[in-house]
Design a protein around this motif. Structure first.
Motif, PDB file in Angstrom:
ATOM      1  N   ALA A 141       0.814  -1.253  -0.026  1.00 31.84           N
ATOM      2  CA  ALA A 141      -0.189   0.183   0.116  1.00 31.84           C
ATOM      3  C   ALA A 141       0.891   1.263  -0.082  1.00 31.84           C
ATOM      4  O   ALA A 141       0.611   2.335  -0.794  1.00 31.84           O
ATOM      5  CB  ALA A 141      -0.983  -0.097   0.998  1.00 31.84           C
ATOM      6  N   VAL A 142       1.753   1.482   0.970  1.00 32.43           N
ATOM      7  CA  VAL A 142       2.784   2.433   0.953  1.00 32.43           C
ATOM      8  C   VAL A 142       3.570   2.719  -0.345  1.00 32.43           C
ATOM      9  O   VAL A 142       3.765   3.655  -0.959  1.00 32.43           O
ATOM     10  CB  VAL A 142       3.635   2.241   2.171  1.00 32.43           C
ATOM     11  CG1 VAL A 142       4.875   3.393   2.010  1.00 32.43           C
ATOM     12  CG2 VAL A 142       2.987   2.249   3.271  1.00 32.43           C
ATOM     13  N   SER A 143       4.076   1.281  -0.943  1.00 31.17           N
ATOM     14  CA  SER A 143       4.803   1.510  -2.278  1.00 31.17           C
ATOM     15  C   SER A 143       3.889   1.783  -3.382  1.00 31.17           C
ATOM     16  O   SER A 143       4.362   2.758  -4.269  1.00 31.17           O
ATOM     17  CB  SER A 143       5.233  -0.047  -2.500  1.00 31.17           C
ATOM     18  OG  SER A 143       5.915  -0.125  -3.622  1.00 31.17           O
ATOM     19  N   GLN A 144       2.445   1.568  -3.459  1.00 32.36           N
ATOM     20  CA  GLN A 144       1.817   2.080  -4.327  1.00 32.36           C
ATOM     21  C   GLN A 144       1.672   3.707  -4.355  1.00 32.36           C
ATOM     22  O   GLN A 144       1.582   4.453  -5.502  1.00 32.36           O
ATOM     23  CB  GLN A 144       0.304   1.189  -4.464  1.00 32.36           C
ATOM     24  CG  GLN A 144       0.521  -0.210  -4.971  1.00 32.36           C
ATOM     25  CD  GLN A 144      -0.724  -0.855  -4.703  1.00 32.36           C
ATOM     26  OE1 GLN A 144      -1.646  -0.573  -4.145  1.00 32.36           O
ATOM     27  NE2 GLN A 144      -0.755  -2.164  -5.388  1.00 32.36           N
ATOM     28  N   ARG A 145       1.350   3.995  -2.926  1.00 31.16           N
ATOM     29  CA  ARG A 145       1.204   5.376  -2.944  1.00 31.16           C
ATOM     30  C   ARG A 145       2.651   6.253  -3.570  1.00 31.16           C
ATOM     31  O   ARG A 145       2.363   7.202  -4.094  1.00 31.16           O
ATOM     32  CB  ARG A 145       0.912   5.817  -1.591  1.00 31.16           C
ATOM     33  CG  ARG A 145      -0.387   5.360  -1.245  1.00 31.16           C
ATOM     34  CD  ARG A 145      -0.989   6.140   0.205  1.00 31.16           C
ATOM     35  NE  ARG A 145      -0.022   6.127   1.060  1.00 31.16           N
ATOM     36  CZ  ARG A 145       0.200   5.334   2.077  1.00 31.16           C
ATOM     37  NH1 ARG A 145      -0.785   4.269   2.246  1.00 31.16           N
ATOM     38  NH2 ARG A 145       1.148   5.454   3.100  1.00 31.16           N
ATOM     39  N   PHE A 146       3.695   5.791  -3.141  1.00 28.94           N
ATOM     40  CA  PHE A 146       4.981   6.331  -3.565  1.00 28.94           C
ATOM     41  C   PHE A 146       4.985   6.301  -5.074  1.00 28.94           C
ATOM     42  O   PHE A 146       5.412   7.337  -5.748  1.00 28.94           O
ATOM     43  CB  PHE A 146       6.020   5.912  -2.778  1.00 28.94           C
ATOM     44  CG  PHE A 146       6.604   6.305  -1.576  1.00 28.94           C
ATOM     45  CD1 PHE A 146       7.154   7.582  -1.794  1.00 28.94           C
ATOM     46  CD2 PHE A 146       6.459   5.763  -0.515  1.00 28.94           C
ATOM     47  CE1 PHE A 146       7.810   8.141  -0.497  1.00 28.94           C
ATOM     48  CE2 PHE A 146       6.843   6.472   0.784  1.00 28.94           C
ATOM     49  CZ  PHE A 146       7.559   7.592   0.603  1.00 28.94           C
ATOM     50  N   TYR A 147       4.659   5.414  -5.572  1.00 30.53           N
ATOM     51  CA  TYR A 147       4.510   5.067  -7.229  1.00 30.53           C
ATOM     52  C   TYR A 147       3.846   5.993  -7.741  1.00 30.53           C
ATOM     53  O   TYR A 147       4.043   6.776  -8.756  1.00 30.53           O
ATOM     54  CB  TYR A 147       4.341   3.892  -7.603  1.00 30.53           C
ATOM     55  CG  TYR A 147       4.492   3.549  -8.972  1.00 30.53           C
ATOM     56  CD1 TYR A 147       5.782   3.392  -9.741  1.00 30.53           C
ATOM     57  CD2 TYR A 147       3.465   3.227 -10.037  1.00 30.53           C
ATOM     58  CE1 TYR A 147       5.822   3.158 -11.088  1.00 30.53           C
ATOM     59  CE2 TYR A 147       3.354   3.083 -11.463  1.00 30.53           C
ATOM     60  CZ  TYR A 147       4.697   3.112 -11.708  1.00 30.53           C
ATOM     61  OH  TYR A 147       5.095   2.902 -13.158  1.00 30.53           O
ATOM     62  N   ARG A 148       2.547   6.138  -7.243  1.00 28.11           N
ATOM     63  CA  ARG A 148       1.626   7.076  -8.059  1.00 28.11           C
ATOM     64  C   ARG A 148       2.060   8.609  -7.760  1.00 28.11           C
ATOM     65  O   ARG A 148       1.866   9.370  -8.656  1.00 28.11           O
ATOM     66  CB  ARG A 148       0.371   6.984  -7.275  1.00 28.11           C
ATOM     67  CG  ARG A 148      -0.524   5.715  -7.644  1.00 28.11           C
ATOM     68  CD  ARG A 148      -1.924   5.691  -7.243  1.00 28.11           C
ATOM     69  NE  ARG A 148      -2.219   6.026  -5.638  1.00 28.11           N
ATOM     70  CZ  ARG A 148      -2.287   4.844  -5.011  1.00 28.11           C
ATOM     71  NH1 ARG A 148      -2.257   3.761  -5.470  1.00 28.11           N
ATOM     72  NH2 ARG A 148      -2.556   4.956  -3.844  1.00 28.11           N
ATOM     73  N   LYS A 149       2.634   8.814  -6.713  1.00 30.67           N
ATOM     74  CA  LYS A 149       3.011  10.581  -6.530  1.00 30.67           C
ATOM     75  C   LYS A 149       4.410  10.686  -7.111  1.00 30.67           C
ATOM     76  O   LYS A 149       4.580  11.843  -7.636  1.00 30.67           O
ATOM     77  CB  LYS A 149       3.054  10.477  -4.964  1.00 30.67           C
ATOM     78  CG  LYS A 149       1.734  10.691  -4.225  1.00 30.67           C
ATOM     79  CD  LYS A 149       2.005  10.825  -2.625  1.00 30.67           C
ATOM     80  CE  LYS A 149       0.715  10.802  -1.980  1.00 30.67           C
ATOM     81  NZ  LYS A 149       0.882  11.193  -0.482  1.00 30.67           N
ATOM     82  N   TYR A 150       5.123   9.674  -7.250  1.00 36.17           N
ATOM     83  CA  TYR A 150       6.524   9.904  -7.767  1.00 36.17           C
ATOM     84  C   TYR A 150       7.277   9.441  -8.677  1.00 36.17           C
ATOM     85  O   TYR A 150       8.362   9.569  -9.278  1.00 36.17           O
ATOM     86  CB  TYR A 150       7.503   9.963  -6.068  1.00 36.17           C
ATOM     87  CG  TYR A 150       7.257  10.850  -5.012  1.00 36.17           C
ATOM     88  CD1 TYR A 150       7.312  12.280  -5.330  1.00 36.17           C
ATOM     89  CD2 TYR A 150       6.630  10.408  -4.142  1.00 36.17           C
ATOM     90  CE1 TYR A 150       6.765  13.197  -4.271  1.00 36.17           C
ATOM     91  CE2 TYR A 150       6.195  11.038  -2.831  1.00 36.17           C
ATOM     92  CZ  TYR A 150       6.453  12.477  -3.000  1.00 36.17           C
ATOM     93  OH  TYR A 150       5.788  13.360  -2.010  1.00 36.17           O
ATOM     94  N   GLY A 151       6.550   8.099  -9.027  1.00 35.88           N
ATOM     95  CA  GLY A 151       6.932   7.344 -10.281  1.00 35.88           C
ATOM     96  C   GLY A 151       8.149   6.288 -10.042  1.00 35.88           C
ATOM     97  O   GLY A 151       8.658   5.914 -10.840  1.00 35.88           O
ATOM     98  N   ILE A 152       8.290   6.199  -8.772  1.00 34.28           N
ATOM     99  CA  ILE A 152       9.389   5.131  -8.259  1.00 34.28           C
ATOM    100  C   ILE A 152       8.763   3.854  -7.765  1.00 34.28           C
ATOM    101  O   ILE A 152       8.224   3.983  -6.480  1.00 34.28           O
ATOM    102  CB  ILE A 152      10.494   5.760  -7.400  1.00 34.28           C
ATOM    103  CG1 ILE A 152      10.980   7.041  -8.112  1.00 34.28           C
ATOM    104  CG2 ILE A 152      11.744   4.695  -6.852  1.00 34.28           C
ATOM    105  CD1 ILE A 152      12.014   7.755  -6.926  1.00 34.28           C
ATOM    106  N   PRO A 153       8.990   2.675  -8.090  1.00 37.06           N
ATOM    107  CA  PRO A 153       8.391   1.546  -7.625  1.00 37.06           C
ATOM    108  C   PRO A 153       9.150   1.241  -6.464  1.00 37.06           C
ATOM    109  O   PRO A 153      10.303   1.292  -6.109  1.00 37.06           O
ATOM    110  CB  PRO A 153       8.464   0.364  -8.853  1.00 37.06           C
ATOM    111  CG  PRO A 153       9.469   0.854  -9.525  1.00 37.06           C
ATOM    112  CD  PRO A 153       9.582   2.508  -9.607  1.00 37.06           C
ATOM    113  N   GLY A 154       8.467   0.040  -5.589  1.00 34.82           N
ATOM    114  CA  GLY A 154       8.966  -0.511  -4.656  1.00 34.82           C
ATOM    115  C   GLY A 154       9.574   0.377  -3.408  1.00 34.82           C
ATOM    116  O   GLY A 154       9.893  -0.215  -2.312  1.00 34.82           O
ATOM    117  N   VAL A 155       9.197   1.469  -3.220  1.00 32.32           N
ATOM    118  CA  VAL A 155       9.552   2.330  -1.970  1.00 32.32           C
ATOM    119  C   VAL A 155       8.758   2.157  -0.924  1.00 32.32           C
ATOM    120  O   VAL A 155       7.513   2.347  -1.056  1.00 32.32           O
ATOM    121  CB  VAL A 155       9.580   4.105  -2.625  1.00 32.32           C
ATOM    122  CG1 VAL A 155      10.174   4.743  -1.373  1.00 32.32           C
ATOM    123  CG2 VAL A 155      10.491   4.135  -3.509  1.00 32.32           C
ATOM    124  N   VAL A 156       9.056   1.715   0.086  1.00 38.54           N
ATOM    125  CA  VAL A 156       8.308   1.701   1.351  1.00 38.54           C
ATOM    126  C   VAL A 156       8.917   2.653   2.388  1.00 38.54           C
ATOM    127  O   VAL A 156       8.017   2.791   3.613  1.00 38.54           O
ATOM    128  CB  VAL A 156       8.489   0.330   2.112  1.00 38.54           C
ATOM    129  CG1 VAL A 156       7.894  -0.884   1.076  1.00 38.54           C
ATOM    130  CG2 VAL A 156      10.007  -0.120   2.238  1.00 38.54           C
TER     131      VAL A 156
END
Length: 363
Positions: A141-156
């Motif tokens: 869930a955290v990773s998906q939010r980071f990806y939607r906002k900043y375009g980087i996958p896998g970030v927790v």
């Protein structure tokens, strides 16, 4: 005869002193009872003074009463103790002015701040309000939010350290707290998510320790490694002061401008802003203040303010003036010494391979 008169005088003096103390205590009790911030302050005035809303305050008192040992005493309510501590956290003032403002002696003010700080750092409170995502679903869930906002996958989460000024410690341990910024401090490692919620706090190390050393000796480092051993490919974002690892992504040092570094920087600014919001809302932590306590108590105060920070976020309270102008201040503060690898370890090599793959994906 003279001895009996002297003894009688001593007894009379002691009784009068006790009567004076009882009278002053009753006066202070009546003064506290005559002014109820929940009733006599508007919502805006209450927030300006204590940095939280009345709704959050009532919730906080309920949580501390049910989850910790904090309770009312014969003369002072739990609510008054919490207000005293909040006033100190919010203003960064010394205990004597705080006590006068709350119709409390300096000694009792110190006691209430200590009690509330201990309650806010109770394991029941910490486990509830400062939690790193501990399930694959929560991390996704955290990773998906980071990806939607900043375009980087896998970030927790994003990680960084910040210095919190403290008074000069005892001479035998002073060297552990004297930072390269030429003042005594705690170098506190924190991890936050995209919503500025603090996920992990490590406040055990003095300002003489570098960010990379604190990270290498943290439980979170061990936990992130265990996730990778179990096949879960997630990572934290850190600045150039951290070592490149498969579970911690640092920026490229040999590329002044590329898509990966730009997205990395935009995403990692959330930890900079988290420190700014924390320090500016709770002024006892601000760069212009010094915590006048032993390092262990300073660490507890920082942790207590982190809990309050997350509770406020849970209630959706928006920052207004708290973070104006502070992003630049934190960016200037975080001029970290670049981490240099002593040898090409397998973790470094695998980390660089993963980072190269991630950078190609972001082209």
């Amino acid at each position: 005869m003279a001895g009996r008169l002297f003894f009688a005088w001593r007894m009379f003096t002691a009784a009068k002193a006790q009567d004076d103390r009882n009278y002053n205590a009753n006066v202070e009790t009546r003064a506290r009872a005559s002014f109820n911030p929940l009733l006599h302050l508007t919502g805006m005035q209450f927030k300006d003074r204590y940095r939280i809303s009345k709704k959050v305050f009532k919730f906080l008192c309920k949580e501390l009463r049910s989850l910790t040992n904090l309770s009312s005493s014969q003369r002072v309510s739990l609510e008054h103790k919490v207000l005293t501590a909040l006033f100190f956290f919010a203003t960064g003032s010394y205990q004597r002015p705080v006590g006068i403002a709350k119709h409390t002696s300096q000694k009792m003010c110190s006691v209430y701040i200590e009690e509330v700080t201990q309650a806010l750092t109770h394991k029941n409170i910490i486990n509830k309000y400062i939690r790193f995502p501990d399930t694959p679903a929560a991390r996704q869930a955290v990773s998906q939010r980071f990806y939607r906002k900043y375009g980087i996958p896998g970030v927790v989460g994003c990680i960084d350290g910040s210095h919190f000024k403290i008074v000069v410690p005892p001479k035998e341990e002073e060297h552990l707290y004297y930072s390269r910024k030429h003042y005594h401090s705690l170098n506190v490692q924190m991890v936050c998510d995209d919503k500025y919620r603090i996920l992990n706090v490590n406040s055990k190390f003095g300002g003489a320790n570098h960010d990379s050393f604190i990270w290498e000796n943290s439980d979170l480092n061990t936990y992130m490694q265990s996730l990778h051993r179990n096949g879960e490919i997630v990572w934290l974002l850190g600045d150039s002061g951290y070592p490149q690892r498969p579970w911690l992504m640092a920026p490229f040092l040999d590329a002044e401008s590329n898509n990966y570094n730009e997205k990395h920087m935009r995403a990692r600014v959330v930890i900079e802003n988290t420190f700014s919001r924390l320090k500016n809302r709770w002024r006892c932590l601000h760069k212009d203040r010094v915590l006048h306590y032993k390092p262990v108590k300073c660490a507890h105060i920082i942790l207590a303010c982190s809990v309050l920070h997350n509770i406020i976020i849970n209630f959706g309270v928006e920052d207004t003036e708290e973070n104006i102008g502070l992003q630049f201040e934190r960016t200037m503060e975080s001029d970290q010494i670049t981490y240099t690898e002593r040898e090409a370890t397998s973790d470094l090599i695998r980390g660089r391979i993963l980072r190269d793959q991630l950078a190609r994906r972001l082209l």
